[in-house]
Design an enzyme around this catalytic site. Structure first.
Site, mmCIF file in Angstrom:
data_model
loop_
_atom_site.group_PDB
_atom_site.id
_atom_site.type_symbol
_atom_site.label_atom_id
_atom_site.label_comp_id
_atom_site.label_asym_id
_atom_site.label_seq_id
_atom_site.Cartn_x
_atom_site.Cartn_y
_atom_site.Cartn_z
ATOM 1 N N LYS A 1 -66.213 29.056 56.405
ATOM 2 C CA LYS A 1 -65.118 29.902 56.892
ATOM 3 C C LYS A 1 -63.897 29.022 57.115
ATOM 4 O O LYS A 1 -64.033 27.817 57.354
ATOM 5 C CB LYS A 1 -65.519 30.571 58.221
ATOM 6 C CG LYS A 1 -64.742 31.829 58.534
ATOM 7 C CD LYS A 1 -65.256 33.022 57.751
ATOM 8 C CE LYS A 1 -64.485 34.278 58.045
ATOM 9 N NZ LYS A 1 -65.140 35.468 57.475
HETATM 10 P P1 NAD Z 1 -57.476 43.268 58.253
HETATM 11 O O1 NAD Z 1 -56.510 42.242 58.669
HETATM 12 O O2 NAD Z 1 -57.312 43.904 56.929
HETATM 13 O O3 NAD Z 1 -57.532 44.441 59.346
HETATM 14 C C1 NAD Z 1 -57.749 44.202 60.701
HETATM 15 C C2 NAD Z 1 -57.496 45.497 61.453
HETATM 16 O O4 NAD Z 1 -57.875 45.320 62.812
HETATM 17 C C3 NAD Z 1 -56.031 45.920 61.459
HETATM 18 O O5 NAD Z 1 -55.950 47.316 61.324
HETATM 19 C C4 NAD Z 1 -55.552 45.507 62.857
HETATM 20 O O6 NAD Z 1 -54.480 46.285 63.332
HETATM 21 C C5 NAD Z 1 -56.825 45.774 63.638
HETATM 22 N N1 NAD Z 1 -56.858 45.061 64.909
HETATM 23 C C6 NAD Z 1 -56.499 43.778 65.157
HETATM 24 N N2 NAD Z 1 -56.664 43.508 66.445
HETATM 25 C C7 NAD Z 1 -57.146 44.633 67.021
HETATM 26 C C8 NAD Z 1 -57.532 44.990 68.343
HETATM 27 N N3 NAD Z 1 -57.440 44.112 69.331
HETATM 28 N N4 NAD Z 1 -58.003 46.242 68.558
HETATM 29 C C9 NAD Z 1 -58.088 47.132 67.550
HETATM 30 N N5 NAD Z 1 -57.754 46.864 66.288
HETATM 31 C C10 NAD Z 1 -57.275 45.634 66.036
HETATM 32 O O7 NAD Z 1 -58.915 42.586 58.393
HETATM 33 P P2 NAD Z 1 -60.264 42.994 57.662
HETATM 34 O O8 NAD Z 1 -60.394 42.178 56.442
HETATM 35 O O9 NAD Z 1 -60.380 44.466 57.616
HETATM 36 O O10 NAD Z 1 -61.315 42.396 58.714
HETATM 37 C C11 NAD Z 1 -61.710 43.124 59.873
HETATM 38 C C12 NAD Z 1 -63.041 42.574 60.334
HETATM 39 O O11 NAD Z 1 -63.980 42.702 59.265
HETATM 40 C C13 NAD Z 1 -63.028 41.100 60.723
HETATM 41 O O12 NAD Z 1 -63.961 40.900 61.758
HETATM 42 C C14 NAD Z 1 -63.530 40.420 59.451
HETATM 43 O O13 NAD Z 1 -64.090 39.159 59.713
HETATM 44 C C15 NAD Z 1 -64.559 41.446 59.008
HETATM 45 N N6 NAD Z 1 -64.924 41.349 57.592
HETATM 46 C C16 NAD Z 1 -63.991 41.521 56.619
HETATM 47 C C17 NAD Z 1 -64.380 41.409 55.288
HETATM 48 C C18 NAD Z 1 -63.416 41.630 54.150
HETATM 49 O O14 NAD Z 1 -63.854 41.578 52.990
HETATM 50 N N7 NAD Z 1 -62.158 41.913 54.411
HETATM 51 C C19 NAD Z 1 -65.712 41.087 54.960
HETATM 52 C C20 NAD Z 1 -66.640 40.941 55.987
HETATM 53 C C21 NAD Z 1 -66.230 41.076 57.307
#
Ligand code: NAD
Length: 435
Positions: free
Chosen positions: A111
């Site tokens: 990561k």
């Molecule tokens: P992203 O940046 O696209 O979206 C994050 C979202 O969370 C946004 O809508 C933001 O406004 C919201 N957010 C941020 N802080 C917040 C809070 N305190 N309360 C409520 N909402 C809040 O990110 P993503 O890629 O969708 O990732 C989100 C989660 O999913 C993370 O934990 C990431 O590690 C996990 N994840 C993502 C992927 C991927 O392929 N993108 C894969 C596995 C896991």
């Protein structure tokens, strides 16, 4: 983030506690092996300067952690966030080790992160940060050593900059496989952008076939609440709706919206694109993120960030099933409360593995100079997510009666970790890495 001040919220400590707990159901692991599986193999810190738009120069701090590469090259996203730190990245890298093992893709866990607030950066500043980060990492990343991907506040465009920078540093080496989650034209895989949410959907559908959740045996008609409206959450909104579920609430960092008769995904996503938040969408009630987590529903999908369901709010969760699209959204004390309240948690290291599964497909396509059709990608994703979900549920069924004081009986998270730890340990022993 609020919380009970007595509760441990350091994600690395949380990850280590989850690991230690799961070991109660693993036999015959030598102490040296336990230490090896627990600690990151390599932690890299970089500091690098970036020209800002106003001609000033700012120093940025970034990390890349390779937790384990016994099963293959490191794999894991890069996050841009003001609160990212070494502990968080170490924990997320460990989650990737377990996730790639459960999904059975030939990668280890890694990561990365850069401390920055993308909301205060121009596109050009974000681009220069991404490029300088790759230059600072030098040969720490590579198509056969450690392969980044998108995470919070990084996306396809960021991956294109990472690829281009690495390619300039290693000309003529066919470098597309150095990073996944790229734009399609640069070797990205069809289906990668929605793979995390689609994987959650397939895992949820498969879990529901096992009759584990009282009163819930199919997605059709199920009420769903989603925290986060980015790649994982926003896509989940659309896909769960298409699968026949009724998404009644969703949020982002500004707050949440509730519509008991169901949200229209097109309207929510268009509003979010235009206004930068879901809050204010006509015909919805504005709620806080805390209220959202406590909204009565069948399925709660935390898809934002870690430590959202904690000791201080877990007792108020009124969902039947939690599907962890985010990494680390539930603390160990919250796990215990949810378990006591009969709420099933499909853990992150299984639920959100769809992203890394299609990242693996992208990597294979890049190495073979191929472009697979979307149907093929989704079909293979479904197969892997179904198998991963069945595997952890079968493992849980094997161990569910084995009480281990002081932990009690195992949860699905324990079963998932046991599966992953055994797989990584087995390969480690076969390789005889101690020489
Ligand atoms: P992203 O940046 O696209 O979206 C994050 C979202 O969370 C946004 O809508 C933001 O406004 C919201 N957010 C941020 N802080 C917040 C809070 N305190 N309360 C409520 N909402 C809040 O990110 P993503 O890629 O969708 O990732 C989100 C989660 O999913 C993370 O934990 C990431 O590690 C996990 N994840 C993502 C992927 C991927 O392929 N993108 C894969 C596995 C896991």
């Amino acid at each position: 983030m609020t919380g009970n001040k007595n509760e441990e919220l350091d994600l690395y400590v949380v990850a280590q506690n989850q690991f230690d707990r799961a070991l109660a159901w693993v036999d015959d692991l030598k102490e040296g092996m336990i230490d090896y599986l627990k600690e990151p193999k390599r932690t890299t810190h970089v500091h690098f300067p970036v020209y800002m738009d106003d001609d000033s120069v700012c120093m940025f701090h970034g990390f890349r952690v390779l937790h384990n590469n016994a099963r293959g090259p490191g794999k894991g996203g890069i996050r841009f966030h003001p609160a990212v730190d070494e502990h968080e990245v170490c924990a997320l890298a460990a989650f990737m080790t377990w996730k790639t093992a459960i999904a059975d893709v030939p990668f280890g866990g890694a990561k990365g992160g850069v401390v920055c607030d993308t909301k205060k950066l121009s596109r050009a500043e974000k681009r220069r940060i991404a490029r300088r980060f790759v230059i600072a990492l030098d040969d720490e990343i590579g198509p056969h050593t450690d392969i980044p991907a998108p995470d919070m506040y990084t996306d396809q465009e960021t991956m294109a900059w990472i690829y281009d920078t690495f390619d300039v540093m290693h000309p003529g080496e066919g470098n597309r496989a150095v990073v996944t989650g790229k734009p399609i034209e640069l070797g990205g895989s069809l289906g990668r952008d929605e793979a995390t949410a689609r994987g959650c959907l397939y895992a949820t559908e498969q879990l529901l076939t096992h009759d584990l959740v009282p009163g819930l045996d199919k997605l059709e008609g199920a009420s769903v609440v989603i925290q986060g409206c980015g790649n994982a959450g926003g896509t989940a909104l659309r896909l769960y709706h298409e699968a026949g579920a009724k998404v009644i609430a969703i949020s982002d960092s500004s707050g949440g919206i509730l519509a008991p008769d169901g949200l229209d995904p097109k309207a929510v996503l268009a509003f979010k694109r235009e206004h930068g938040t879901v809050v204010g969408l006509p015909d919805t009630t504005t709620i806080t993120n805390e209220e959202l987590l406590q909204t009565k529903c069948d399925i709660l999908i935390p898809a934002a960030m870690e430590n959202q369901i904690r000791e201080d709010n877990a007792g108020g969760v009124k969902a039947k099933l939690i599907v962890e699209a985010a990494n680390g959204p539930t603390t160990p004390r919250a796990d215990a409360i949810l378990d006591a309240n009969g709420i099933i948690v499909l853990p992150d290291i299984c639920a959100n593995a769809g992203g890394v599964v299609v990242s693996y497909f992208e990597w294979v396509q890049n190495l073979e100079n191929q472009q697979w059709k979307l149907d093929k990608v989704n079909e293979m994703l479904k197969e892997r997510m179904t198998r991963a979900t069945d595997t952890i549920i079968e493992r849980w069924q094997d161990i569910r009666d084995k009480e281990r004081p002081p932990h009690g009986k195992p949860t699905l998270r324990d079963a998932a970790l046991v599966t992953a730890v055994c797989r990584v340990a087995k390969v480690t022993m076969q390789r005889d890495i101690w020489m």
